[in-house]
Enzyme design. Structure first.
Site, short mmCIF file in Angstrom:
data_model
loop_
_atom_site.label_atom_id
_atom_site.label_comp_id
_atom_site.label_asym_id
_atom_site.label_seq_id
_atom_site.Cartn_x
_atom_site.Cartn_y
_atom_site.Cartn_z
N LYS A 10 0.87 -1.35 0.03
CA LYS A 10 -0.08 -0.09 0.06
C LYS A 10 0.73 1.23 -0.07
O LYS A 10 0.68 2.25 -0.80
CB LYS A 10 -0.90 0.07 1.08
CG LYS A 10 -1.70 -1.16 1.15
CD LYS A 10 -3.01 -1.22 2.31
CE LYS A 10 -2.49 -1.58 3.71
NZ LYS A 10 -2.24 -2.92 3.77
N THR A 11 1.72 1.33 0.98
CA THR A 11 2.86 2.22 0.88
C THR A 11 3.52 2.71 -0.30
O THR A 11 3.62 3.69 -0.91
CB THR A 11 3.66 2.25 2.22
OG1 THR A 11 3.12 2.22 3.19
CG2 THR A 11 4.55 3.45 2.07
N ASP A 44 -1.31 6.52 6.21
CA ASP A 44 -1.54 5.32 6.48
C ASP A 44 -2.32 4.84 7.79
O ASP A 44 -2.61 5.85 8.43
CB ASP A 44 -0.15 4.68 6.59
CG ASP A 44 0.22 3.24 6.79
OD1 ASP A 44 -0.55 2.37 6.24
OD2 ASP A 44 1.23 2.69 7.27
N THR A 64 -6.12 -1.70 6.64
CA THR A 64 -6.27 -3.10 6.76
C THR A 64 -7.43 -3.56 6.66
O THR A 64 -7.61 -4.59 6.06
CB THR A 64 -5.68 -3.61 8.28
OG1 THR A 64 -5.99 -2.70 8.93
CG2 THR A 64 -3.97 -3.59 7.85
N ARG A 96 6.79 -8.10 1.72
CA ARG A 96 7.52 -7.69 2.66
C ARG A 96 8.20 -8.80 3.32
O ARG A 96 9.41 -8.92 3.79
CB ARG A 96 6.69 -6.76 3.73
CG ARG A 96 7.66 -6.15 4.77
CD ARG A 96 6.69 -5.58 5.98
NE ARG A 96 6.01 -4.42 5.31
CZ ARG A 96 5.19 -3.86 5.63
NH1 ARG A 96 4.43 -4.19 6.70
NH2 ARG A 96 4.45 -2.56 4.96
#
Ligand code: ADE
Length: 363
Positions: free
Chosen positions: A80-81, A125, A170, A229
């Site tokens: 997302k980031t 975020d 989320t 990640r």
């Protein structure tokens, strides 16, 4: 401030939740940043999302206007980031990053808005953790590019440069309709497939200058819980192992040895996943059990279970969310090494051992 806090954190083994989300280490954050793709061409996976974002970017550039606001949702670690950065880069504008809990009051948001550049991206975020008054003050900013703020006894409306809000959360279920309705697109990020993760591992290895065999990259990708990640973090651990115990080359054997040592099993489950499944099966006879009780048994927060552990276990068919709580599916019993009782199998019905309920149930 945030850096300081991370520097001071005591050394101890990390749980999956910490690697994925809020408590990520400084090392992981820096690694993520270094390996982050900057352009659409560099970005691997999430094709459906990328296709839609590309259109939004191209349209905004053509109109010479700020891009429409967009919300990304999905489990942590899926990009997302990264996507917010890619969008800003592709638009050729600046990006300001903020996070919901850090915007404690309207003044913090105001400070972003007074200095935001024309058509810049404001990335928030954990947008579901914005205080209600702050969230409400976003509405006129998103709709009319103005920000209402009290100065003394009077309410002043200050103009804001046209900007694009990129929100990340989320779970969309935690956002109210007034905010959701103000996004031009609400896009769900999916877990990545093994081939995509293998490609990400190969790309990252190339950037880090780590020689890696294809089958090793695939093995790391396959065991990365669908999450870039995590794949990048495992690559780093495997690299350490290859350097210390081998000649620096990441072969399949090196990767398998390092993954086992990291507590990642053949199916890609980690210590935390197995602890959850074991608690569900052994303490609660496979459930259904309420999420609060399960979280208490694991000494974890409910949010951690819901955001970090469950989405993957649900997608992979270990766990089901039922109206009466969490229930272990056949795969969970197998993972724990216990036969599934006939009663539990009957209750789980046709879904037992099936391909999983999909992320959709969660959001
Ligand atoms: N690194 C992390 N996520 C990535 C992605 N989606 N594509 C390429 N590299 C990445």
């Amino acid at each position: 401030m945030a850096r300081k806090k991370h520097d001071e954190e005591p050394v101890r083994p990390l749980g999956a939740a910490e690697v994925y989300g809020r408590g990520r280490t400084l090392e992981d954050r820096d690694l993520d940043r270094a390996l982050r793709p900057r352009t659409f061409d560099e970005y691997i996976g999430q094709k459906a999302v990328i296709d839609r974002v590309k259109i939004m970017v191209a349209a905004a550039k053509k109109r010479r206007d700020a891009m429409d606001h967009v919300l990304f949702f999905g489990p942590p670690g899926l990009g997302k980031t990264t996507l917010a950065h890619v969008i800003a880069h592709e638009l050729g504008v600046g990006l300001r990053a903020a996070s919901g809990p850090a915007i404690e009051h309207k003044g913090v948001l105001a400070s972003h808005f007074v200095s935001i550049g024309e058509r810049d991206v404001l990335f928030i975020d954990e947008i579901h953790r914005l205080p209600a008054v702050v969230e409400e003050s976003l509405y006129p900013a998103m709709e009319d590019y103005r920000f209402d703020i009290a100065m003394g006894d009077t309410m002043n409306s200050i103009p804001v440069a046209p900007f694009t809000l990129v929100g990340a959360t989320t779970r969309t279920g935690l956002l109210g309709a007034p905010l959701l309705d103000r996004f031009g697109q609400v896009l769900r990020l999916e877990f990545y497939g093994a081939h995509e993760l293998a490609a990400i591992v190969r790309r990252s290895a190339g950037l880090l200058g780590v020689p890696i065999d294809d089958d090793a990259a695939h093995e790391i990708g396959r065991r990365s819980r669908g999450t870039p990640r995590w794949a990048n973090r495992l690559l780093r651990r495997v690299r350490d192992y290859a350097e210390v115990e081998g000649n620096g080359r990441v072969t399949l054997k090196v990767a398998q040895g390092a993954l086992a040592r990291e507590g990642v099993d053949g199916d890609g489950l980690q210590d935390g996943d197995r602890a959850l499944l074991r608690a569900l099966v052994e303490k609660f006879d496979g459930g259904p059990v309420g999420v609060e009780a399960l979280a208490a048994a694991l000494a974890e927060e409910r949010d951690t279970l819901e955001d970090y552990y469950e989405p993957y276990l649900i997608q992979e068919g270990y766990l089901a969310r039922t109206p009466r709580g969490r229930a272990a599916l056949r795969r969970a019993w197998e993972a724990v090494g216990r036969p599934m009782p006939a009663k539990a199998a009957a209750a789980a019905g046709a879904s037992a051992g099936g391909g999983g309920g999909g992320q959709g149930e969660l959001f």
